[in-house]
Design a protein around this motif. Structure first.
Motif, PDB file in Angstrom:
ATOM      1  N   LEU A   1      42.345  -2.272  22.537  1.00  0.00           N
ATOM      2  CA  LEU A   1      41.442  -3.394  22.289  1.00  0.00           C
ATOM      3  C   LEU A   1      40.010  -2.920  22.099  1.00  0.00           C
ATOM      4  CD1 LEU A   1      41.050  -6.400  21.958  1.00  0.00           C
ATOM      5  CD2 LEU A   1      40.967  -6.626  24.451  1.00  0.00           C
ATOM      6  N   ALA A   2      39.607  -1.879  22.825  1.00  0.00           N
ATOM      7  CA  ALA A   2      38.259  -1.327  22.654  1.00  0.00           C
ATOM      8  C   ALA A   2      38.055  -0.840  21.227  1.00  0.00           C
ATOM      9  CB  ALA A   2      38.022  -0.189  23.648  1.00  0.00           C
ATOM     10  N   VAL A   3      39.071  -0.193  20.666  1.00  0.00           N
ATOM     11  CA  VAL A   3      38.974   0.275  19.282  1.00  0.00           C
ATOM     12  C   VAL A   3      38.847  -0.919  18.339  1.00  0.00           C
ATOM     13  CG1 VAL A   3      40.242   1.420  17.420  1.00  0.00           C
ATOM     14  CG2 VAL A   3      40.199   2.435  19.705  1.00  0.00           C
ATOM     15  N   GLU A   4      39.645  -1.953  18.554  1.00  0.00           N
ATOM     16  CA  GLU A   4      39.582  -3.149  17.708  1.00  0.00           C
ATOM     17  C   GLU A   4      38.214  -3.822  17.812  1.00  0.00           C
ATOM     18  OE1 GLU A   4      42.887  -5.746  18.511  1.00  0.00           O
ATOM     19  OE2 GLU A   4      44.364  -4.163  18.129  1.00  0.00           O
ATOM     20  N   MET A   5      37.627  -3.814  19.005  1.00  0.00           N
ATOM     21  CA  MET A   5      36.288  -4.387  19.173  1.00  0.00           C
ATOM     22  C   MET A   5      35.259  -3.598  18.379  1.00  0.00           C
ATOM     23  SD  MET A   5      36.511  -7.042  21.225  1.00  0.00           S
ATOM     24  CE  MET A   5      34.803  -7.251  21.727  1.00  0.00           C
ATOM     25  N   LEU A   6      35.344  -2.272  18.432  1.00  0.00           N
ATOM     26  CA  LEU A   6      34.401  -1.430  17.693  1.00  0.00           C
ATOM     27  C   LEU A   6      34.563  -1.598  16.181  1.00  0.00           C
ATOM     28  CD1 LEU A   6      34.574   1.807  19.872  1.00  0.00           C
ATOM     29  CD2 LEU A   6      32.639   0.233  19.659  1.00  0.00           C
ATOM     30  N   GLN A   7      35.749  -1.956  15.736  1.00  0.00           N
ATOM     31  CA  GLN A   7      35.997  -2.204  14.320  1.00  0.00           C
ATOM     32  C   GLN A   7      35.528  -3.592  13.880  1.00  0.00           C
ATOM     33  OE1 GLN A   7      40.235  -1.552  14.283  1.00  0.00           O
ATOM     34  NE2 GLN A   7      40.022   0.615  13.768  1.00  0.00           N
ATOM     35  N   GLY A   8      35.070  -4.401  14.815  1.00  0.00           N
ATOM     36  CA  GLY A   8      34.588  -5.739  14.487  1.00  0.00           C
ATOM     37  C   GLY A   8      35.684  -6.776  14.349  1.00  0.00           C
ATOM     38  N   SER A   9      36.858  -6.512  14.919  1.00  0.00           N
ATOM     39  CA  SER A   9      37.977  -7.442  14.783  1.00  0.00           C
ATOM     40  C   SER A   9      37.837  -8.685  15.646  1.00  0.00           C
ATOM     41  CB  SER A   9      39.292  -6.735  15.150  1.00  0.00           C
ATOM     42  OG  SER A   9      39.540  -5.656  14.275  1.00  0.00           O
ATOM     43  N   TRP A  10      37.056  -8.601  16.722  1.00  0.00           N
ATOM     44  CA  TRP A  10      36.970  -9.696  17.682  1.00  0.00           C
ATOM     45  C   TRP A  10      35.541  -9.993  18.087  1.00  0.00           C
ATOM     46  CZ3 TRP A  10      41.559 -11.942  18.374  1.00  0.00           C
ATOM     47  CH2 TRP A  10      42.716 -11.179  18.210  1.00  0.00           C
ATOM     48  N   GLY A  11      35.246 -11.266  18.296  1.00  0.00           N
ATOM     49  CA  GLY A  11      34.055 -11.706  18.995  1.00  0.00           C
ATOM     50  C   GLY A  11      34.488 -12.180  20.372  1.00  0.00           C
ATOM     51  N   VAL A  12      33.558 -12.255  21.310  1.00  0.00           N
ATOM     52  CA  VAL A  12      33.890 -12.628  22.682  1.00  0.00           C
ATOM     53  C   VAL A  12      33.071 -13.837  23.098  1.00  0.00           C
ATOM     54  CG1 VAL A  12      33.875 -11.857  25.084  1.00  0.00           C
ATOM     55  CG2 VAL A  12      34.429 -10.243  23.273  1.00  0.00           C
ATOM     56  N   LEU A  13      33.764 -14.813  23.697  1.00  0.00           N
ATOM     57  CA  LEU A  13      33.110 -15.968  24.299  1.00  0.00           C
ATOM     58  C   LEU A  13      33.439 -15.979  25.790  1.00  0.00           C
ATOM     59  CD1 LEU A  13      33.836 -18.744  21.648  1.00  0.00           C
ATOM     60  CD2 LEU A  13      31.640 -17.654  22.128  1.00  0.00           C
TER      61      LEU A  13
ATOM     62  N   GLY B   1      28.370  -8.280  32.062  1.00  0.00           N
ATOM     63  CA  GLY B   1      27.660  -8.581  30.830  1.00  0.00           C
ATOM     64  C   GLY B   1      28.535  -9.293  29.820  1.00  0.00           C
ATOM     65  N   MET B   2      27.896 -10.024  28.906  1.00  0.00           N
ATOM     66  CA  MET B   2      28.648 -10.700  27.864  1.00  0.00           C
ATOM     67  C   MET B   2      28.204 -10.203  26.494  1.00  0.00           C
ATOM     68  SD  MET B   2      30.949 -12.491  29.207  1.00  0.00           S
ATOM     69  CE  MET B   2      31.531 -13.197  27.693  1.00  0.00           C
ATOM     70  N   GLU B   3      27.855  -8.921  26.392  1.00  0.00           N
ATOM     71  CA  GLU B   3      27.524  -8.405  25.076  1.00  0.00           C
ATOM     72  C   GLU B   3      28.804  -8.337  24.240  1.00  0.00           C
ATOM     73  OE1 GLU B   3      28.141  -4.278  27.068  1.00  0.00           O
ATOM     74  OE2 GLU B   3      27.432  -6.212  27.746  1.00  0.00           O
ATOM     75  N   PHE B   4      28.654  -8.139  22.948  1.00  0.00           N
ATOM     76  CA  PHE B   4      29.800  -8.225  22.048  1.00  0.00           C
ATOM     77  C   PHE B   4      30.300  -6.845  21.667  1.00  0.00           C
ATOM     78  CE2 PHE B   4      27.446 -12.122  21.688  1.00  0.00           C
ATOM     79  CZ  PHE B   4      28.429 -13.051  21.831  1.00  0.00           C
ATOM     80  N   GLY B   5      30.856  -6.149  22.633  1.00  0.00           N
ATOM     81  CA  GLY B   5      31.443  -4.843  22.424  1.00  0.00           C
ATOM     82  C   GLY B   5      32.583  -4.660  23.403  1.00  0.00           C
ATOM     83  N   PRO B   6      33.183  -3.472  23.421  1.00  0.00           N
ATOM     84  CA  PRO B   6      34.310  -3.245  24.318  1.00  0.00           C
ATOM     85  C   PRO B   6      34.022  -3.565  25.777  1.00  0.00           C
ATOM     86  CG  PRO B   6      34.139  -1.452  22.751  1.00  0.00           C
ATOM     87  CD  PRO B   6      32.921  -2.325  22.553  1.00  0.00           C
ATOM     88  N   SER B   7      32.795  -3.344  26.234  1.00  0.00           N
ATOM     89  CA  SER B   7      32.495  -3.594  27.646  1.00  0.00           C
ATOM     90  C   SER B   7      32.421  -5.080  27.970  1.00  0.00           C
ATOM     91  CB  SER B   7      31.192  -2.908  28.043  1.00  0.00           C
ATOM     92  OG  SER B   7      30.111  -3.445  27.322  1.00  0.00           O
ATOM     93  N   SER B   8      32.397  -5.945  26.960  1.00  0.00           N
ATOM     94  CA  SER B   8      32.348  -7.385  27.219  1.00  0.00           C
ATOM     95  C   SER B   8      33.733  -7.979  27.426  1.00  0.00           C
ATOM     96  CB  SER B   8      31.635  -8.108  26.073  1.00  0.00           C
ATOM     97  OG  SER B   8      32.364  -7.976  24.871  1.00  0.00           O
TER      98      SER B   8
END
Length: 199
Positions: free
Chosen positions: A154-166, A21-28
């Motif tokens: 990195l999962a924590v940083e993703m949950l904090q909204g620090s990163w978007g994923v392409l 998946g390419m959702e915008f969370g830690p699993s992406s």
């Protein structure tokens, strides 16, 4: 500038499964995806994940070109003499080592696949061949150091909204102006709540 680190940098990380998946969370987050820093951070950068699994994550900052010529960083490599290749600052971990990222038609010896046709590592002969006998689609960039995240960081940083994923994209990595990568990528992140435009 130090020794050329083209092999073994990611040996301590075992190969991890790539997310579908390419959702915008830690699993992406997966090997090959591009991370776009939120404008709310003080460090606007654009990173490629070169390894990601339960033991940690390694990435390269793609948009931080330096004023150092690669021929200065690797003075013993005669094929670089007189060339204008620049060294990129790949991250704060082991900044005196140089890591090769290349887009090649065939897998090079001693390198690891990141995503379709893009490899990290290799040998000095790979670099020499790209410079002297490159095919039109082949190219490379050299990075001093890399970025690293401990397991779960990195999962924590993703949950904090620090990163978007392409998704993986070799055109962005090799063919576009590195100085424009971060801003151009922000405009591609259209999903709500992925990245806030406030600073």
């Amino acid at each position: 500038m130090g020794s050329l680190l083209l092999l073994g940098l990611v040996a301590f990380l075992r190969a991890g499964a790539v997310s579908e998946g390419m959702e915008f969370g830690p699993s992406s987050v997966a090997k090959g995806v591009l991370l776009v820093a939120s404008p709310s951070l003080d460090d606007p950068n654009f990173r490629l994940i070169v390894e990601h699994n339960p033991e940690g994550t390694l990435g390269l900052i793609l948009n931080r070109s330096t004023s150092v010529l690669l021929s200065e960083a690797l003075p013993d490599l005669t094929v670089l003499k007189g060339t204008s290749y620049r060294l990129f600052a790949g991250g704060p971990v082991e900044p005196t080592r140089v890591l090769l990222l290349s887009r090649l038609n065939e897998p090079p010896a001693g390198a690891r696949l990141v995503f379709d046709g893009v490899y990290v590592g290799g040998t000095l002969r790979v670099l020499e061949r790209i410079i002297t006998q490159a095919k039109p689609s082949e190219t490379f960039r050299a990075f001093a150091g890399y970025a690293g995240w401990a397991p779960g960081q990195l999962a924590v940083e993703m949950l904090q909204g620090s990163w978007g994923v392409l998704p993986p994209d070799s055109v962005n990595i090799f063919d576009k102006d590195p100085a424009m990568l971060w801003r151009d990528s922000l405009s591609r992140l259209q999903a709500p709540r992925v990245i806030s435009n406030s600073r």
